[in-house]
Design an enzyme around this catalytic site. Structure first.
Site, PDB file in Angstrom:
ATOM      1  N   TYR A 164       0.841  -1.052  -0.043  1.00 43.69           N
ATOM      2  CA  TYR A 164       0.009  -0.033  -0.151  1.00 43.69           C
ATOM      3  C   TYR A 164       0.913   1.436   0.054  1.00 43.69           C
ATOM      4  O   TYR A 164       0.527   2.254  -0.736  1.00 43.69           O
ATOM      5  CB  TYR A 164      -0.934  -0.124   1.368  1.00 43.69           C
ATOM      6  CG  TYR A 164      -1.959   1.130   1.207  1.00 43.69           C
ATOM      7  CD1 TYR A 164      -2.959   1.060   0.180  1.00 43.69           C
ATOM      8  CD2 TYR A 164      -2.114   1.852   2.459  1.00 43.69           C
ATOM      9  CE1 TYR A 164      -3.921   2.124   0.084  1.00 43.69           C
ATOM     10  CE2 TYR A 164      -3.114   2.860   2.469  1.00 43.69           C
ATOM     11  CZ  TYR A 164      -4.058   2.859   1.270  1.00 43.69           C
ATOM     12  OH  TYR A 164      -5.083   3.781   1.465  1.00 43.69           O
ATOM     13  N   LYS A 168       0.920   4.035  -2.981  1.00 42.87           N
ATOM     14  CA  LYS A 168       0.406   5.364  -2.809  1.00 42.87           C
ATOM     15  C   LYS A 168       1.574   6.341  -2.996  1.00 42.87           C
ATOM     16  O   LYS A 168       1.622   7.403  -3.619  1.00 42.87           O
ATOM     17  CB  LYS A 168      -0.162   5.558  -1.194  1.00 42.87           C
ATOM     18  CG  LYS A 168      -1.453   4.830  -1.264  1.00 42.87           C
ATOM     19  CD  LYS A 168      -2.679   5.225  -2.174  1.00 42.87           C
ATOM     20  CE  LYS A 168      -3.771   4.913  -1.762  1.00 42.87           C
ATOM     21  NZ  LYS A 168      -4.852   5.322  -2.807  1.00 42.87           N
TER      22      LYS A 168
HETATM   23  N1  LIG Z   1     -10.316   5.328   4.770  1.00 44.31           N
HETATM   24  C1  LIG Z   1      -9.405   5.819   5.178  1.00 44.31           C
HETATM   25  O1  LIG Z   1      -8.814   5.931   6.205  1.00 44.31           O
HETATM   26  C2  LIG Z   1      -8.374   6.218   3.916  1.00 44.31           C
HETATM   27  C3  LIG Z   1      -7.072   6.456   4.269  1.00 44.31           C
HETATM   28  C4  LIG Z   1      -5.961   6.991   3.292  1.00 44.31           C
HETATM   29  C5  LIG Z   1      -6.430   6.830   2.032  1.00 44.31           C
HETATM   30  N2  LIG Z   1      -7.673   6.188   1.839  1.00 44.31           N
HETATM   31  C6  LIG Z   1      -7.957   6.075   0.000  1.00 44.31           C
HETATM   32  O2  LIG Z   1      -9.162   6.570  -0.078  1.00 44.31           O
HETATM   33  C7  LIG Z   1      -9.731   6.024  -1.426  1.00 44.31           C
HETATM   34  C8  LIG Z   1     -11.097   5.045  -1.019  1.00 44.31           C
HETATM   35  O3  LIG Z   1     -11.866   5.765  -0.552  1.00 44.31           O
HETATM   36  P1  LIG Z   1     -13.523   5.234  -0.339  1.00 44.31           P
HETATM   37  O4  LIG Z   1     -13.918   5.606   1.143  1.00 44.31           O
HETATM   38  O5  LIG Z   1     -14.107   5.960  -1.655  1.00 44.31           O
HETATM   39  O6  LIG Z   1     -13.221   3.579  -0.566  1.00 44.31           O
HETATM   40  P2  LIG Z   1     -14.367   2.657  -0.696  1.00 44.31           P
HETATM   41  O7  LIG Z   1     -13.727   1.263  -0.484  1.00 44.31           O
HETATM   42  O8  LIG Z   1     -15.738   2.914   0.165  1.00 44.31           O
HETATM   43  O9  LIG Z   1     -14.767   2.807  -2.237  1.00 44.31           O
HETATM   44  C9  LIG Z   1     -14.078   2.379  -3.183  1.00 44.31           C
HETATM   45  C10 LIG Z   1     -14.997   1.865  -4.225  1.00 44.31           C
HETATM   46  O10 LIG Z   1     -14.034   1.482  -5.434  1.00 44.31           O
HETATM   47  C11 LIG Z   1     -14.608   0.259  -6.118  1.00 44.31           C
HETATM   48  N3  LIG Z   1     -13.287  -0.280  -6.893  1.00 44.31           N
HETATM   49  C12 LIG Z   1     -12.274  -1.169  -6.270  1.00 44.31           C
HETATM   50  N4  LIG Z   1     -11.546  -1.226  -7.555  1.00 44.31           N
HETATM   51  C13 LIG Z   1     -12.195  -0.864  -8.564  1.00 44.31           C
HETATM   52  C14 LIG Z   1     -11.640  -0.877  -9.946  1.00 44.31           C
HETATM   53  N5  LIG Z   1     -10.798  -1.821 -10.214  1.00 44.31           N
HETATM   54  N6  LIG Z   1     -12.591  -0.645 -10.862  1.00 44.31           N
HETATM   55  C15 LIG Z   1     -13.631   0.460 -10.535  1.00 44.31           C
HETATM   56  N7  LIG Z   1     -13.886   0.586  -9.116  1.00 44.31           N
HETATM   57  C16 LIG Z   1     -13.244  -0.362  -8.094  1.00 44.31           C
HETATM   58  C17 LIG Z   1     -14.959  -0.594  -5.023  1.00 44.31           C
HETATM   59  O11 LIG Z   1     -15.616  -1.519  -5.280  1.00 44.31           O
HETATM   60  C18 LIG Z   1     -15.527   0.385  -3.786  1.00 44.31           C
HETATM   61  O12 LIG Z   1     -16.965   0.410  -4.063  1.00 44.31           O
HETATM   62  C19 LIG Z   1      -8.520   4.736  -1.648  1.00 44.31           C
HETATM   63  O13 LIG Z   1      -7.772   5.256  -2.699  1.00 44.31           O
HETATM   64  C20 LIG Z   1      -8.019   4.660  -0.238  1.00 44.31           C
HETATM   65  O14 LIG Z   1      -6.674   4.152  -0.605  1.00 44.31           O
HETATM   66  C21 LIG Z   1      -8.768   6.035   2.558  1.00 44.31           C
END
Ligand SMILES: NC(=O)c1ccc[n+]([C@@H]2O[C@H](COP(=O)([O-])OP(=O)(O)OC[C@H]3O[C@@H](n4cnc5c(N)ncnc54)[C@H](O)[C@@H]3O)[C@@H](O)[C@H]2O)c1
Length: 262
Positions: A164, A168
């Site tokens: 990860y 990133k």
């Molecule tokens: N929540 C945290 O604490 C946190 C911290 C740092 C970074 N992030 C980053 O935030 C982003 C995600 O946030 P979120 O809350 O919207 O996540 P989430 O998991 O709720 O939503 C992401 C969506 O992306 C879809 N997805 C996954 N792979 C895919 C693909 N290949 N094609 C199309 N769709 C796809 C999944 O089905 C999911 O519905 C990510 O990049 C994550 O790394 C989150």
């Protein structure tokens, strides 16, 4: 609504949250629509994206769903074509798809390593690749990458999450390269470094882990997906017309520590 994105067409990848609650992609899609953008909701699950589309329409906004796996080149290309066919142009790409997996280099499986790099880096590269020509046709655009404190500026490591953190941190190099290559074409590329926000992605964490995450943050407060979405609106809008190649931490001060807090 103050129409900060009026007239613009935005793509948000991974727009629908994987569970109950508000994810980063969902909050961003909702705020983009509330600011007047027409939004293409990209997700592997059409059903969950459709639920979000109905919510946006019920609020008086405009949105369309494109279901597909953005790690596949033909799907990413079709997505960009769909945005232009549906709304006539493409101005904003919010590359939100991302997943994590635990493990040091000794512990992580090759399958998990590949999965994490594909979800975070390949999806971002492919969506950018196919949206760029559409933005050029429209005279410019804004591309936003979604990174994490786990890969923060390549300056701090993320214990136990090598795949990860690597993926990133890779987004930061990607952002700078796109910013440099497309500046003369009025296409900006910026990256949000997301802190420990509480979203469905981390819903598996218990109360104790959640409290620990909160206390790691200098501001001693938990972030939400809305904190991320407000930053995305700024980077998507013309208010940031002279801003490109920026890594914007939205993290309650965590990156300011320049070390992984213990
Ligand atoms: N929540 C945290 O604490 C946190 C911290 C740092 C970074 N992030 C980053 O935030 C982003 C995600 O946030 P979120 O809350 O919207 O996540 P989430 O998991 O709720 O939503 C992401 C969506 O992306 C879809 N997805 C996954 N792979 C895919 C693909 N290949 N094609 C199309 N769709 C796809 C999944 O089905 C999911 O519905 C990510 O990049 C994550 O790394 C989150």
């Amino acid at each position: 609504m103050t129409d900060r994105l009026k007239g613009k067409v935005a793509v948000v990848t991974g727009a629908a949250p994987r569970g109950e609650g508000v994810g980063n992609g969902m909050a961003t899609a909702l705020l983009f629509a509330r600011e007047g953008a027409r939004v293409v909701l990209v997700n592997r699950s059409a059903e969950r994206a459709e639920k979000l589309r109905k919510q946006i329409v019920a609020e008086g906004g405009e949105a369309a769903v494109f279901a597909g796996d953005m790690a596949k080149a033909d799907a990413a290309e079709a997505m960009a074509a769909f945005a232009v066919k549906t709304y006539g142009r493409l101005d904003i790409l919010h590359n939100n798809v991302g997943i994590g997996a635990p493990g040091t280099p000794e512990a992580v499986t090759l399958a998990d390593w590949n999965k994490v790099l594909e979800a975070n880096l390949t999806t971002t590269m492919l969506c950018t690749k196919y949206c760029l020509p559409r933005m050029k046709e429209g005279g410019g655009g804004s591309i936003i990458m979604v990174s994490s404190i786990a890969g923060a500026l390549g300056l701090i490591g993320s214990p136990g999450a090598v795949a990860y953190a690597t993926a990133k941190a890779g987004l930061h190099g990607f952002t700078l390269s796109v910013a440099a290559d497309y500046a003369t074409q009025n296409i900006r590329a910026n990256c949000i470094i997301v802190g420990s926000v509480h979203t469905p992605m981390v819903a598996h964490l218990g109360a104790e882990a959640r409290e620990r995450r909160k206390n790691m943050v200098p501001m001693k407060a938990e972030g939400t997906a809305w904190d991320i979405a407000h930053g995305a609106v700024y980077l998507a809008s013309d208010e940031s017309r002279w801003v490109t190649g920026v890594m914007l931490p939205i993290d309650g001060g965590l990156v300011a520590l320049r070390q992984w807090p213990r």
